[in-house]
Scaffold this motif. Structure first.
Motif, PDB file in Angstrom:
ATOM      1  N   ASN C  42     -15.171  58.636  44.894  1.00  0.00           N
ATOM      2  CA  ASN C  42     -14.722  57.960  46.114  1.00  0.00           C
ATOM      3  C   ASN C  42     -13.227  58.099  46.345  1.00  0.00           C
ATOM      4  O   ASN C  42     -12.579  57.189  46.857  1.00  0.00           O
ATOM      5  N   SER C  43     -12.659  59.227  45.934  1.00  0.00           N
ATOM      6  CA  SER C  43     -11.208  59.374  45.999  1.00  0.00           C
ATOM      7  C   SER C  43     -10.751  60.352  47.089  1.00  0.00           C
ATOM      8  O   SER C  43      -9.574  60.696  47.144  1.00  0.00           O
ATOM      9  N   LEU C  44     -11.664  60.779  47.926  1.00  0.00           N
ATOM     10  CA  LEU C  44     -11.291  61.728  48.973  1.00  0.00           C
ATOM     11  C   LEU C  44     -10.442  61.053  50.048  1.00  0.00           C
ATOM     12  O   LEU C  44     -10.851  60.058  50.643  1.00  0.00           O
ATOM     13  N   LEU C  45      -9.236  61.605  50.265  1.00  0.00           N
ATOM     14  CA  LEU C  45      -8.400  61.093  51.358  1.00  0.00           C
ATOM     15  C   LEU C  45      -8.783  61.796  52.657  1.00  0.00           C
ATOM     16  O   LEU C  45      -9.077  61.161  53.648  1.00  0.00           O
ATOM     17  N   ASN C  46      -8.762  63.111  52.619  1.00  0.00           N
ATOM     18  CA  ASN C  46      -9.217  63.855  53.789  1.00  0.00           C
ATOM     19  C   ASN C  46      -9.568  65.276  53.406  1.00  0.00           C
ATOM     20  O   ASN C  46      -9.385  65.696  52.252  1.00  0.00           O
ATOM     21  N   MET C  47     -10.090  65.986  54.379  1.00  0.00           N
ATOM     22  CA  MET C  47     -10.491  67.368  54.176  1.00  0.00           C
ATOM     23  C   MET C  47      -9.718  68.201  55.195  1.00  0.00           C
ATOM     24  O   MET C  47      -9.359  67.702  56.257  1.00  0.00           O
ATOM     25  N   ASP C  48      -9.438  69.443  54.821  1.00  0.00           N
ATOM     26  CA  ASP C  48      -8.778  70.302  55.784  1.00  0.00           C
ATOM     27  C   ASP C  48      -9.587  71.587  55.884  1.00  0.00           C
ATOM     28  O   ASP C  48      -9.827  72.244  54.866  1.00  0.00           O
ATOM     29  N   ILE C  49     -10.018  71.933  57.070  1.00  0.00           N
ATOM     30  CA  ILE C  49     -10.845  73.124  57.228  1.00  0.00           C
ATOM     31  C   ILE C  49     -10.037  74.236  57.895  1.00  0.00           C
ATOM     32  O   ILE C  49      -9.560  74.081  59.008  1.00  0.00           O
ATOM     33  N   GLU C  50      -9.889  75.330  57.121  1.00  0.00           N
ATOM     34  CA  GLU C  50      -9.172  76.500  57.625  1.00  0.00           C
ATOM     35  C   GLU C  50     -10.197  77.475  58.203  1.00  0.00           C
ATOM     36  O   GLU C  50     -11.323  77.559  57.740  1.00  0.00           O
TER      37      GLU C  50
END
Lengths: 82, 147, 147, 82
Positions: C42-50
């Motif tokens: 449960n530690s995901l801050l955010n995701m970045d999709i390239e």
């Protein structure tokens, strides 16, 4: 007393959506035979059992299922929902 | 888990928004939407769906429970309408939520296959020439074998 | 057929409503919705999709065309987001419309399998401890073999 | 001149998203070797080609693909969209 229900074209051939019956039949099959003796419309509706399905107390079952104590038997063609 | 058998139409967007909320490990949601399609002669006036009131909800709930357990779903939803429907109307929807897409797809297909052939609904098609009961398709019965 | 690669969020209900309209022989619509799920800690801050801007739209369109032909679809839709996404956000959606449910299910799964492993997107997960690029999964590559 | 693009961790290791190169290499593989000779950062990025994919003019291909006339070559790890 047992409640016998009919759906779709089975209902149409028999002419009522359900009826209350006094029966001594021990299985679904015996009930079907009993009904077929009664009147022509049952004979027509039950002429081809391979085109019919049955549920006892709202659970699908086979025609040789026992009725002991069942409150409800329903006859209908294969379902076509979804 | 929610199963609704209803006369009224539903809003699939609203249903999916509600369905999506609150499960932080859901990565995949699959939905199926069944629609009244016209026949090949374009002569369908309307459809009438009959049900077995006491049994319908119970039968569907049984398959939903089976699906949730078998594919470890986070959630599952079935809405099925009965009564009078017109071409283009929504008949029903299924939605499944899982961690991975494969479980969501498989369980949605499973539910559809069972709803088609085991949930007590019967479709009547009314055309300009009269009406007929939709006949069950051999393929639909056959589809159950793979589960 | 529509393919959209975009930064912005989308409204799946609105998309499905638009998608449903105007094909009178569509009986089945399947949709898939991909959602940013949290990791096991449960530690995901955010995701970045390239993405690979020039290639993305083209690659997806190729698979959509293949799906429409192979399963005789009435329509197909793919929306895929890129950029910064947060847990619970929608990543993408696929929708397929067919006469019969089996074609709609199969083509949606096919599109998902190809999007996963052949559309030029790369996911980066940012957690409190830093970031890492999501690694491709052997099963995702393997999934292509069945088509 | 050919445009060489890098994505995800390949881009990070090489330090630029793309560069324009003058090259005589006939295949992708020859281009990779040429880059590896140039600087350490390319050697690091291209150390394990089995972890990389390549597209020539925005079409996925193998490392033995020819470059003749290509405008764009892109190197990146396996995709993880969807």
């Amino acid at each position: 007393m047992i409640k016998v229900l009919y759906f779709a074209w089975v209902r149409e051939r028999i002419g009522v959506p359900y009826e209350m019956l006094e029966t001594q039949s021990g299985t679904v099959m015996e009930l079907v035979e009993e009904l077929k003796q009664k009147e022509e419309r049952y004979k027509v509706a039950f002429s081809d059992l391979s085109a019919l399905k049955v549920a006892v107390d709202q659970e699908l079952c086979e025609f040789d299922a026992e009725l002991n104590g069942a409150l409800e038997v329903a006859f209908f063609p294969p379902m076509t929902g979804g | 888990m929610r199963v609704s058998v209803q006369l009224d139409d539903f809003d699939i967007g609203q249903e999916l928004d509600l369905f999506r909320n609150g499960k932080s490990n859901t990565g995949a949601i699959v939905s199926f939407q069944g629609i009244v399609r016209n026949n090949s002669e374009n002569s369908l006036l309307n459809m009438d769906i009959e049900q077995y009131p006491g049994m319908t909800q119970k039968a569907i709930s049984k398959y939903v429970t089976t699906a949730v357990e078998r594919w470890s779903l986070n959630d599952a939803l079935v809405i099925h309408r009965h009564g009078k429907l017109f071409p283009g109307d929504q008949i029903m929807m299924v939605a499944t939520a899982a961690i991975h897409r494969h479980d969501a797809f498989q369980s949605a297909e499973f539910l559809m296959d069972y709803l088609k052939s085991r949930a007590p609904f019967w479709k009547k098609e009314i055309t300009k020439k009269g009406y007929h009961w939709v006949e069950s398709v051999f393929d639909d019965e056959k589809a159950l074998e793979r589960w």
